[in-house]
Design an enzyme around this catalytic site. Sequence first.
Site, short mmCIF file in Angstrom:
data_model
loop_
_atom_site.label_atom_id
_atom_site.label_comp_id
_atom_site.label_asym_id
_atom_site.label_seq_id
_atom_site.Cartn_x
_atom_site.Cartn_y
_atom_site.Cartn_z
N CYS A 261 0.87 -1.18 0.00
CA CYS A 261 0.00 0.00 0.00
C CYS A 261 0.91 1.24 0.00
O CYS A 261 2.09 1.15 -0.35
CB CYS A 261 -1.00 -0.01 1.16
SG CYS A 261 -0.32 0.25 2.80
N ASN B 224 2.29 1.65 4.44
CA ASN B 224 2.48 0.41 5.19
C ASN B 224 2.11 0.56 6.68
O ASN B 224 2.74 -0.01 7.55
CB ASN B 224 3.90 -0.13 5.04
CG ASN B 224 4.07 -1.56 5.51
OD1 ASN B 224 5.08 -1.90 6.12
ND2 ASN B 224 3.12 -2.43 5.25
N CYS C 166 -1.65 0.96 7.33
CA CYS C 166 -3.10 0.68 7.41
C CYS C 166 -3.47 -0.58 6.63
O CYS C 166 -3.58 -1.66 7.20
CB CYS C 166 -3.92 1.85 6.86
SG CYS C 166 -3.80 3.38 7.79
N ARG C 167 -3.66 -0.43 5.33
CA ARG C 167 -4.22 -1.50 4.52
C ARG C 167 -3.33 -2.73 4.39
O ARG C 167 -3.76 -3.85 4.66
CB ARG C 167 -4.58 -0.98 3.13
CG ARG C 167 -5.63 0.09 3.15
CD ARG C 167 -5.81 0.74 1.80
NE ARG C 167 -4.63 1.53 1.44
CZ ARG C 167 -4.43 2.07 0.25
NH1 ARG C 167 -5.33 1.90 -0.71
NH2 ARG C 167 -3.36 2.79 0.00
N SER C 168 -2.09 -2.53 3.95
CA SER C 168 -1.24 -3.71 3.72
C SER C 168 -0.89 -4.43 5.01
O SER C 168 -0.87 -5.67 5.02
CB SER C 168 0.00 -3.35 2.90
OG SER C 168 0.82 -2.42 3.55
N ASP D 196 -8.31 3.66 0.95
CA ASP D 196 -7.41 4.06 2.04
C ASP D 196 -8.24 4.70 3.15
O ASP D 196 -8.85 5.75 2.96
CB ASP D 196 -6.38 5.07 1.51
CG ASP D 196 -5.26 5.34 2.50
OD1 ASP D 196 -5.42 5.02 3.69
OD2 ASP D 196 -4.23 5.89 2.06
#
Length: 171
Positions: free
Chosen positions: A20, A23, A25-27, A137
Amino acid sequence: MTPTLPPPREPGRYRIGVVCLGNICRSPMADVVLQERLADAGLDDRVEVDSCGTGGWHLGDPMDHRAAATLAAAGYDPSRHRARQYDATWRASYDLLLAMDEQNLADVGGRDGDVDEGRVRLFRDFDPVQPGAEVPDPYYGGPAGFEEVLRMVERTATEIVAQVGQELARP
């Protein structure tokens, strides 16, 4: 239709990288969920998962506190994560790179199917509900955005783990 995984570079082992922007939040949420699902499936000794961001703003930082709280509330352990940055070695080192959105995908070189055997894809290419969509995001929003991301990640991770199991079972 859900795509199939590319073959492993090393027989009997599989490496997945999740990418993402920062690095935090999402990933890392996807990393934690994938690792847990792989352990539940008995594949964690043969499948490695890592995550990274295309930007270096958060290197070494823990996961965003809202992402960590969302994971913890759902029974996951987010405590081990430390932000890392993508570099070109990831593309050759991982069997599958999964980008969270189109910009992340472009930042890691896009989908060069002929060159990489389909090894670079969007994470949600494997989503059984909305294949090919982006993972939004949640950074600038509230808790609902993190919960939405977790739901997307969980259902997509289930499909990825099932396919990894099938891929590793091939002779």
